[in-house]
Design a protein around this motif. Structure first.
Motif, PDB file in Angstrom:
ATOM      1  N   GLY A   1      45.034  37.944  55.091  1.00 37.79           N
ATOM      2  CA  GLY A   1      44.649  38.883  56.140  1.00 37.79           C
ATOM      3  C   GLY A   1      44.678  40.316  55.665  1.00 37.79           C
ATOM      4  O   GLY A   1      43.767  41.110  55.961  1.00 37.79           O
ATOM      5  N   PHE A   2      45.738  40.669  54.912  1.00 36.73           N
ATOM      6  CA  PHE A   2      45.841  42.040  54.388  1.00 36.73           C
ATOM      7  C   PHE A   2      44.666  42.346  53.454  1.00 36.73           C
ATOM      8  O   PHE A   2      44.040  43.410  53.548  1.00 36.73           O
ATOM      9  N   ILE A   3      44.369  41.410  52.543  1.00 39.40           N
ATOM     10  CA  ILE A   3      43.278  41.622  51.587  1.00 39.40           C
ATOM     11  C   ILE A   3      41.944  41.777  52.303  1.00 39.40           C
ATOM     12  O   ILE A   3      41.132  42.652  51.961  1.00 39.40           O
ATOM     13  N   GLN A   4      41.706  40.948  53.326  1.00 38.12           N
ATOM     14  CA  GLN A   4      40.440  41.043  54.062  1.00 38.12           C
ATOM     15  C   GLN A   4      40.329  42.368  54.805  1.00 38.12           C
ATOM     16  O   GLN A   4      39.236  42.939  54.904  1.00 38.12           O
ATOM     17  N   ASP A   5      41.433  42.894  55.304  1.00 37.24           N
ATOM     18  CA  ASP A   5      41.409  44.209  55.956  1.00 37.24           C
ATOM     19  C   ASP A   5      41.000  45.294  54.962  1.00 37.24           C
ATOM     20  O   ASP A   5      40.206  46.193  55.293  1.00 37.24           O
ATOM     21  N   VAL A   6      41.541  45.207  53.751  1.00 40.96           N
ATOM     22  CA  VAL A   6      41.183  46.183  52.717  1.00 40.96           C
ATOM     23  C   VAL A   6      39.692  46.057  52.364  1.00 40.96           C
ATOM     24  O   VAL A   6      38.984  47.051  52.226  1.00 40.96           O
ATOM     25  N   VAL A   7      39.219  44.810  52.256  1.00 36.91           N
ATOM     26  CA  VAL A   7      37.812  44.560  51.923  1.00 36.91           C
ATOM     27  C   VAL A   7      36.888  45.145  52.989  1.00 36.91           C
ATOM     28  O   VAL A   7      35.878  45.796  52.668  1.00 36.91           O
TER      29      VAL A   7
ATOM     30  N   ASN B   1      52.908  33.392  44.723  1.00 31.79           N
ATOM     31  CA  ASN B   1      53.053  34.470  43.746  1.00 31.79           C
ATOM     32  C   ASN B   1      51.699  35.088  43.391  1.00 31.79           C
ATOM     33  O   ASN B   1      51.571  36.316  43.274  1.00 31.79           O
ATOM     34  N   GLY B   2      50.687  34.236  43.218  1.00 28.73           N
ATOM     35  CA  GLY B   2      49.358  34.755  42.930  1.00 28.73           C
ATOM     36  C   GLY B   2      48.820  35.587  44.074  1.00 28.73           C
ATOM     37  O   GLY B   2      48.220  36.642  43.868  1.00 28.73           O
ATOM     38  N   GLY B   3      49.044  35.115  45.305  1.00 32.62           N
ATOM     39  CA  GLY B   3      48.594  35.857  46.480  1.00 32.62           C
ATOM     40  C   GLY B   3      49.292  37.185  46.616  1.00 32.62           C
ATOM     41  O   GLY B   3      48.670  38.200  46.962  1.00 32.62           O
ATOM     42  N   ASN B   4      50.589  37.200  46.315  1.00 32.50           N
ATOM     43  CA  ASN B   4      51.345  38.451  46.407  1.00 32.50           C
ATOM     44  C   ASN B   4      50.855  39.465  45.380  1.00 32.50           C
ATOM     45  O   ASN B   4      50.729  40.667  45.675  1.00 32.50           O
ATOM     46  N   ALA B   5      50.526  39.003  44.167  1.00 31.25           N
ATOM     47  CA  ALA B   5      50.015  39.895  43.125  1.00 31.25           C
ATOM     48  C   ALA B   5      48.665  40.486  43.528  1.00 31.25           C
ATOM     49  O   ALA B   5      48.415  41.685  43.341  1.00 31.25           O
TER      50      ALA B   5
ATOM     51  N   ASN C   1      42.937  49.217  45.537  1.00 33.72           N
ATOM     52  CA  ASN C   1      41.528  49.064  45.194  1.00 33.72           C
ATOM     53  C   ASN C   1      40.646  49.574  46.326  1.00 33.72           C
ATOM     54  O   ASN C   1      40.903  49.304  47.502  1.00 33.72           O
ATOM     55  N   SER C   2      39.587  50.278  45.971  1.00 33.04           N
ATOM     56  CA  SER C   2      38.696  50.847  46.991  1.00 33.04           C
ATOM     57  C   SER C   2      37.239  50.436  46.793  1.00 33.04           C
ATOM     58  O   SER C   2      36.350  50.987  47.455  1.00 33.04           O
ATOM     59  N   THR C   3      36.981  49.465  45.911  1.00 29.83           N
ATOM     60  CA  THR C   3      35.586  49.136  45.588  1.00 29.83           C
ATOM     61  C   THR C   3      35.179  47.705  45.927  1.00 29.83           C
ATOM     62  O   THR C   3      33.992  47.439  46.112  1.00 29.83           O
ATOM     63  N   VAL C   4      36.107  46.742  45.973  1.00 26.02           N
ATOM     64  CA  VAL C   4      35.754  45.350  46.265  1.00 26.02           C
ATOM     65  C   VAL C   4      35.366  45.222  47.736  1.00 26.02           C
ATOM     66  O   VAL C   4      36.145  45.567  48.629  1.00 26.02           O
ATOM     67  N   ILE C   5      34.157  44.704  48.006  1.00 32.40           N
ATOM     68  CA  ILE C   5      33.675  44.589  49.387  1.00 32.40           C
ATOM     69  C   ILE C   5      33.486  43.129  49.811  1.00 32.40           C
ATOM     70  O   ILE C   5      33.048  42.860  50.924  1.00 32.40           O
ATOM     71  N   LYS C   6      33.810  42.178  48.914  1.00 29.21           N
ATOM     72  CA  LYS C   6      33.773  40.761  49.283  1.00 29.21           C
ATOM     73  C   LYS C   6      34.794  40.020  48.429  1.00 29.21           C
ATOM     74  O   LYS C   6      34.788  40.135  47.197  1.00 29.21           O
ATOM     75  N   PHE C   7      35.666  39.227  49.096  1.00 29.37           N
ATOM     76  CA  PHE C   7      36.712  38.502  48.387  1.00 29.37           C
ATOM     77  C   PHE C   7      36.913  37.162  49.101  1.00 29.37           C
ATOM     78  O   PHE C   7      37.460  37.110  50.194  1.00 29.37           O
ATOM     79  N   VAL C   8      36.440  36.068  48.490  1.00 34.42           N
ATOM     80  CA  VAL C   8      36.539  34.741  49.094  1.00 34.42           C
ATOM     81  C   VAL C   8      37.833  34.088  48.626  1.00 34.42           C
ATOM     82  O   VAL C   8      38.001  33.821  47.426  1.00 34.42           O
ATOM     83  N   LEU C   9      38.738  33.787  49.579  1.00 34.65           N
ATOM     84  CA  LEU C   9      40.059  33.249  49.262  1.00 34.65           C
ATOM     85  C   LEU C   9      40.392  32.017  50.097  1.00 34.65           C
ATOM     86  O   LEU C   9      41.566  31.659  50.244  1.00 34.65           O
ATOM     87  N   ASP C  10      39.389  31.347  50.623  1.00 35.16           N
ATOM     88  CA  ASP C  10      39.631  30.150  51.422  1.00 35.16           C
ATOM     89  C   ASP C  10      40.201  29.032  50.557  1.00 35.16           C
ATOM     90  O   ASP C  10      39.803  28.852  49.394  1.00 35.16           O
TER      91      ASP C  10
ATOM     92  N   GLU D   1      49.508  32.812  51.218  1.00 36.70           N
ATOM     93  CA  GLU D   1      50.060  33.082  52.537  1.00 36.70           C
ATOM     94  C   GLU D   1      48.981  33.715  53.410  1.00 36.70           C
ATOM     95  O   GLU D   1      48.195  34.543  52.947  1.00 36.70           O
ATOM     96  N   GLU D   2      48.969  33.325  54.681  1.00 42.47           N
ATOM     97  CA  GLU D   2      47.961  33.865  55.597  1.00 42.47           C
ATOM     98  C   GLU D   2      48.066  35.375  55.734  1.00 42.47           C
ATOM     99  O   GLU D   2      47.057  36.073  55.852  1.00 42.47           O
ATOM    100  N   ASP D   3      49.292  35.896  55.698  1.00 42.15           N
ATOM    101  CA  ASP D   3      49.471  37.348  55.804  1.00 42.15           C
ATOM    102  C   ASP D   3      48.824  38.075  54.633  1.00 42.15           C
ATOM    103  O   ASP D   3      48.224  39.139  54.800  1.00 42.15           O
ATOM    104  N   ASP D   4      48.952  37.479  53.437  1.00 38.95           N
ATOM    105  CA  ASP D   4      48.347  38.104  52.249  1.00 38.95           C
ATOM    106  C   ASP D   4      46.822  38.083  52.335  1.00 38.95           C
ATOM    107  O   ASP D   4      46.160  39.072  52.013  1.00 38.95           O
TER     108      ASP D   4
END
Length: 422
Positions: free
Chosen positions: A404-410, A373-377, A385-394, A399-402
């Protein structure tokens, strides 16, 4: 006259030749160097003559002569490399003279043995180096020596009541360093071997008091790092008390200590009254109530750009409080909540921030239990969002898909930011 009738002069020294006769100007410069203590004429020479002296002057001329006379240049590079193998001038403003005096003073302080070393060894150096020292990195501070017989005979009761062993007193030093901007300290002994004692790796209350007074007196100080010194709540509160009205401090780092909630509340008060831009409390013992105090201050400050609370114990409640504070904060660019047991509520609150916030650039939630649920949010928020350029989620249970999507945006945000700079 034929060549057969020419007279030849055979020198007594068979190695002598006209090519070895030095120019008179060189002889004069050599005389100036030889008598530089009595007749310091360096500033009256031409640029090329000064360069000659920089390259040839002996390195054993007393500092009381060369400190004010010889400007930054090859001479100070030679003198530095004579003492130290690793000389990275980039840490010293690209100045060899600054490198020499900063490291020379650092070594004097690190070798200072309370009760044994005469204070005049440092007092005599201060007038010579005060104009050049802008940064000090003290990697160890020695303790006074106790007689071995007394140490071995000390009972448990005496161990508890014996006087504390204070280290180097910075109080008389910092107020005289009129250009000091950065101070890095570790209260420890680096090479204790088998003689390990807990007191070797912590600052006493006396140490804390004198350091607090010293930092307060150093009005030019911008950066204070106090690492691995067993700083607890009482010491943190004392230091903060003296920093509340500091005119220039912009970076504070208390990493690898033992600060808990009471210390964090004091730091929250400091945030509300200071001009701090960077606050690092990495690897302490701050829990929910301490995080709430920092969050309250964060919602009111307009200067803080980087907050590092990694490896603490703020929990999901504390993480949520920090995230909610960012709804009204418009200055923070970097947030580290790694290894803090933050979970779904923190992620959901942070997602609300990411939809509207245009200041945050870097977020670290490593090892948080964010769940599906947190990952989906976070995924939905990052799609806007168009400003975050680094997001550590290890290691966040997302979910891996979530992820992956976030890293693509980053990555897309990062490329956009780079193109705008160009």
């Amino acid at each position: 006259m034929t060549s057969a009738n020419r007279r030849r002069i055979i020198a007594e020294d068979p190695t002598w030749s006209l090519e070895q006769v030095p120019f008179l100007s060189k002889l004069c410069l050599q005389a100036i160097m030889k008598n530089i203590e009595g007749k310091p004429l360096y500033k009256e020479l031409s640029r090329s003559e000064q360069n000659f002296i920089q390259e040839k002057l002996t390195l054993h001329v007393p500092l009381k002569v060369t400190a004010k006379l010889i400007p930054d240049g090859v001479y100070w590079q030679r003198r530095s490399k004579e003492l130290w193998d690793n000389c990275d001038v980039s840490y010293h403003g690209q100045s060899w003279k600054r490198l020499f005096f900063e490291r020379f003073l650092e070594k004097l302080i690190e070798a200072f043995l309370p009760g044994e070393t005469e204070l005049k060894t440092i007092l005599e150096m201060l007038p010579l180096c005060k104009d050049y020292v802008k940064r000090l990195n003290i990697e160890e501070l020695l303790l006074p020596i106790r007689p071995q017989e007394e140490d071995e005979a000390t009972s448990i009761h005496e161990e508890e009541t014996k006087p504390t062993l204070d280290r180097f007193n910075f109080n008389f030093l910092l107020e005289k360093l009129i250009n000091l901007q950065e101070l890095y300290l570790v209260y420890r002994i680096k090479r204790c071997g088998m003689n390990y004692k807990k007191e070797m790796f912590q600052m006493t209350q006396g140490d804390c008091k004198t350091l607090a007074q010293a930092v307060a007196s150093c009005k030019t100080l911008k950066v204070l790092h106090l690492h691995q010194s067993n700083v607890g709540d009482a010491q943190c509160r004392l230091l903060v008390k003296h920093l509340l009205n500091h005119p220039s401090l912009t970076e504070l780092d208390f990493s690898y200590n033992y600060i808990e909630d009471r210390g964090a509340r004091a730091i929250g008060k400091l945030l509300s009254r200071s001009k701090l831009r960077t606050l690092t409390l990495y690897c302490n013992k701050i829990q929910e109530h301490g995080a709430r105090a920092i969050a309250h201050a964060l919602s009111r400050t307009s200067t803080l750009e980087e907050l590092n609370l990694g490896v603490n114990r703020v929990g999901d409640e504390g993480g949520q409080a920090i995230a909610k504070a960012l709804l009204t904060n418009s200055s923070l660019k970097t947030l580290n909540l790694s290894a803090n047991d933050v979970a779904e509520r923190t992620a959901v609150s942070l997602a609300d921030v990411l939809v509207h916030n245009r200041t945050l650039r870097s977020i670290n939630l490593f090892h948080g239990q964010l769940g599906v649920n947190g990952g989906n949010a976070l995924r939905k928020a990052m799609s806007k969002n168009s400003t975050v350029i680094k997001f550590v989620l290890d290691l966040t249970d997302m979910e891996e898909d979530d992820i992956g999507f976030i890293q693509d945006v980053v990555w897309a945000n990062e490329e956009r930011a780079l193109s705008q700079k160009q």
